[in-house]
Write a protein that holds these residues in place. Structure first.
Motif, mmCIF file in Angstrom:
data_model
loop_
_atom_site.group_PDB
_atom_site.id
_atom_site.type_symbol
_atom_site.label_atom_id
_atom_site.label_comp_id
_atom_site.label_asym_id
_atom_site.label_seq_id
_atom_site.Cartn_x
_atom_site.Cartn_y
_atom_site.Cartn_z
ATOM 1 N N UNK A 259 41.581 53.620 44.164
ATOM 2 C CA UNK A 259 42.188 53.153 45.410
ATOM 3 C C UNK A 259 41.133 52.905 46.476
ATOM 4 N N UNK A 260 40.190 53.822 46.611
ATOM 5 C CA UNK A 260 39.152 53.652 47.623
ATOM 6 C C UNK A 260 38.172 52.549 47.233
ATOM 7 N N UNK A 261 37.842 52.457 45.950
ATOM 8 C CA UNK A 261 36.949 51.374 45.508
ATOM 9 C C UNK A 261 37.602 50.018 45.729
ATOM 10 N N UNK A 262 38.892 49.936 45.465
ATOM 11 C CA UNK A 262 39.620 48.687 45.702
ATOM 12 C C UNK A 262 39.559 48.306 47.175
ATOM 13 N N UNK A 263 39.834 49.268 48.050
ATOM 14 C CA UNK A 263 39.832 48.965 49.478
ATOM 15 C C UNK A 263 38.451 48.507 49.934
ATOM 16 N N UNK A 264 37.410 49.201 49.483
ATOM 17 C CA UNK A 264 36.057 48.798 49.867
ATOM 18 C C UNK A 264 35.751 47.379 49.396
ATOM 19 N N UNK A 265 36.340 46.987 48.277
ATOM 20 C CA UNK A 265 36.065 45.671 47.711
ATOM 21 C C UNK A 265 36.781 44.553 48.458
ATOM 22 N N UNK A 266 38.021 44.792 48.911
ATOM 23 C CA UNK A 266 38.814 43.703 49.499
ATOM 24 C C UNK A 266 38.731 43.636 51.014
ATOM 25 N N UNK A 267 38.220 44.660 51.674
ATOM 26 C CA UNK A 267 38.263 44.685 53.131
ATOM 27 C C UNK A 267 37.316 43.652 53.732
ATOM 28 N N UNK B 284 47.884 38.919 52.044
ATOM 29 C CA UNK B 284 47.991 38.270 50.738
ATOM 30 C C UNK B 284 46.606 38.244 50.108
ATOM 31 N N UNK B 285 46.515 38.764 48.888
ATOM 32 C CA UNK B 285 45.236 38.873 48.199
ATOM 33 C C UNK B 285 45.302 38.202 46.839
ATOM 34 N N UNK B 286 44.264 37.431 46.504
ATOM 35 C CA UNK B 286 44.058 37.040 45.119
ATOM 36 C C UNK B 286 43.111 38.064 44.508
ATOM 37 N N UNK B 287 43.520 38.651 43.387
ATOM 38 C CA UNK B 287 42.810 39.810 42.840
ATOM 39 C C UNK B 287 41.940 39.493 41.633
ATOM 40 N N UNK B 288 41.811 38.225 41.256
ATOM 41 C CA UNK B 288 41.062 37.896 40.037
ATOM 42 C C UNK B 288 39.602 38.318 40.172
ATOM 43 N N UNK B 289 38.924 37.837 41.216
ATOM 44 C CA UNK B 289 37.513 38.179 41.387
ATOM 45 C C UNK B 289 37.342 39.660 41.694
ATOM 46 N N UNK B 290 38.269 40.219 42.486
ATOM 47 C CA UNK B 290 38.163 41.634 42.855
ATOM 48 C C UNK B 290 38.236 42.536 41.630
#
Length: 448
Positions: free
Chosen positions: A47-55, A298-304
């Motif tokens: 969860x934290x790694x995801x947030x750091x990646x998309x913010x 709204x997020x596209x998550x492919x690259x993330x």
């Protein structure tokens, strides 16, 4: 002066005491065994790694749990490196699919029954484009994720609306639509969907009469709510953290505030499951100011998700998802829509994660083209293929050909026709020679 302030201080103390008495003492809890604790710890790290990646610098809300459910469900159709990458990316590491399934089922069941004053809904669905799920996958999707399945013709002009309606229904109208004509893919094999909905009223509500317009970050004016009470509190040299409970206290919002002179970027390196376990150790008297929120992301998550550790699933040539439906699949697109509303009464939040799957056909290397121009004398042989016996053998030199066109007679010409139009999977017509990939021509899927 003291005599003048005494009535105000007394009233404030009485208000504070009355509010403090409302703070829940022993909320219900979910018991986790050692294996489940390890899974939870790993998933919180995700969860934290995801947030750091998309913010970025914009307002943002994202639901890691929604992604976990959508990928956890699809993981039952994956194998090999793709399954390994999905598990590790979600923080489940060496856990097998059934351990993840049991974990998701337990959280699905117990989260919704934890606090009757707080509404939590987790919903899953699979929409199929005239194809069938493999029986084992369908059984697990139903048993562990309570997923509904629906087979439709994605090109019927109604499927997009049906999916949008499902999302609206399962987020209590917070997310009225997921796709539009540009983002919906009628050539996809399937859409896997997860919806998470939350609605909680503050245990200690903010007094609307105390909400005032105040400067935020020294630049804009926002409606700032105010609360004074005993609350779970933590601080260090980089940030302060306070927990605001909902309902009976089974759910809470934790607000993490950088110290003066610090920023969110300074906090992010410390955000992990270990830091998370340090919070909520004791109560302190806290004077809280918090702005109202109304945010949609709204997020596209492919690259993330590829960058976080699962690139093979998004590549038609490397994806290993053979146990999902009758043909091998890959994730051709993935995204999330999330929304939060926060005011003096409580919080309402919702998210929908969608995974678009498409048939994976191995394209291989670009075929080599050899020229064979029979524009000079040649031999020819007519034979039987299994024995090789020659029925006829001959040559052609062109000197005595009976098919030569007599002089003065115009040779027939073939009617010139336009080449068939080629479209990409989004329905856009291509100009020129298409690159390697999947396309539609004359109503048929083609590859090159």
């Amino acid at each position: 002066m003291i005599k003048k302030l005494l009535p105000l201080l007394t009233a404030t103390l009485l208000t504070f005491t009355a509010q403090a008495q409302d703070f829940p003492e022993t909320p219900k809890s979910i018991e986790l065994n050692l294996q489940e604790q390890a899974l939870m710890k790993g998933n919180n790290d995700f969860a934290f790694r995801l947030f750091r990646s998309v913010r970025n610098d914009n307002d943002l809300i994202v639901s890691p749990l929604s992604i976990t459910y959508a990928l956890g469900m699809l993981n039952n159709g994956a194998a090999g490196i793709t399954r390994q990458e999905i598990c590790q990316t979600l923080g489940f590491n060496e856990a097998d699919a059934d351990e993840i399934n049991n974990f998701c089922k337990k959280m699905h069941t117990e989260l919704s029954a934890l606090d009757e004053q707080t509404k939590v809904m987790i919903s899953n669905a699979i929409f199929l484009n005239e194809c069938n799920l493999l029986p084992d996958f369908e059984q697990k999707a139903h048993d562990y994720y309570d997923a509904t399945t629906e087979t439709r013709n994605f090109g019927d002009g109604e499927t997009m609306n049906a999916i949008n309606q499902w999302g609206c229904d399962h987020t209590m109208g917070m997310i009225p639509s997921i796709f539009d004509e540009l983002t919906f893919n009628p050539f996809a094999t399937s859409y896997l969907l997860n919806a998470v909905y939350f609605k909680g009223l503050w245990t200690l509500k903010f007094d609307k009469n105390e909400t005032q317009d105040e400067l935020f970050d020294g630049t804009i004016t926002v409606p700032m709510m105010h609360l004074l009470n005993d609350l779970p509190y933590y601080e260090n040299a980089t940030f302060q953290a306070v927990s605001l409970p909902y309902g009976t206290g089974a759910y809470q919002m934790t607000v993490i505030l950088p110290r003066e002179g610090k920023s969110i970027s300074d906090i992010l390196p410390q955000t992990n499951s270990e830091m998370w376990q340090e919070l909520y150790t004791h109560l302190e008297t806290v004077d809280v100011k918090l702005p109202r929120l109304d945010i949609t992301t709204q997020l596209n998550l492919v690259e993330t998700m590829s960058a976080l550790g699962m690139p093979s699933a998004f590549n038609a040539e490397t994806a290993n998802i053979p146990n999902f439906c009758s043909t091998p699949q890959y994730i051709s697109n993935m995204g999330q829509v999330a929304k939060i509303k926060l005011d003096e009464d409580g919080t309402e939040a919702a998210a929908i994660t969608w995974i678009e799957c498409t048939e994976a056909i191995s394209i291989g290397d670009e075929p080599v083209t050899y020229e064979f121009h029979a524009n000079r004398p040649f031999l020819y042989v007519i034979s039987e293929q299994s024995t090789g016996v020659i029925l006829f053998i001959g040559q052609f030199t062109g000197k005595n050909a009976t098919g030569n066109i007599p002089s003065g007679v115009k040779a027939p010409t073939r009617e010139k026709t336009e080449p068939s139009a080629v479209y990409d999977l989004s329905g856009r017509r291509l100009k020129g020679r298409p690159a390697k990939g999947f396309y539609i021509s004359d109503g048929r899927k083609i590859i090159r």
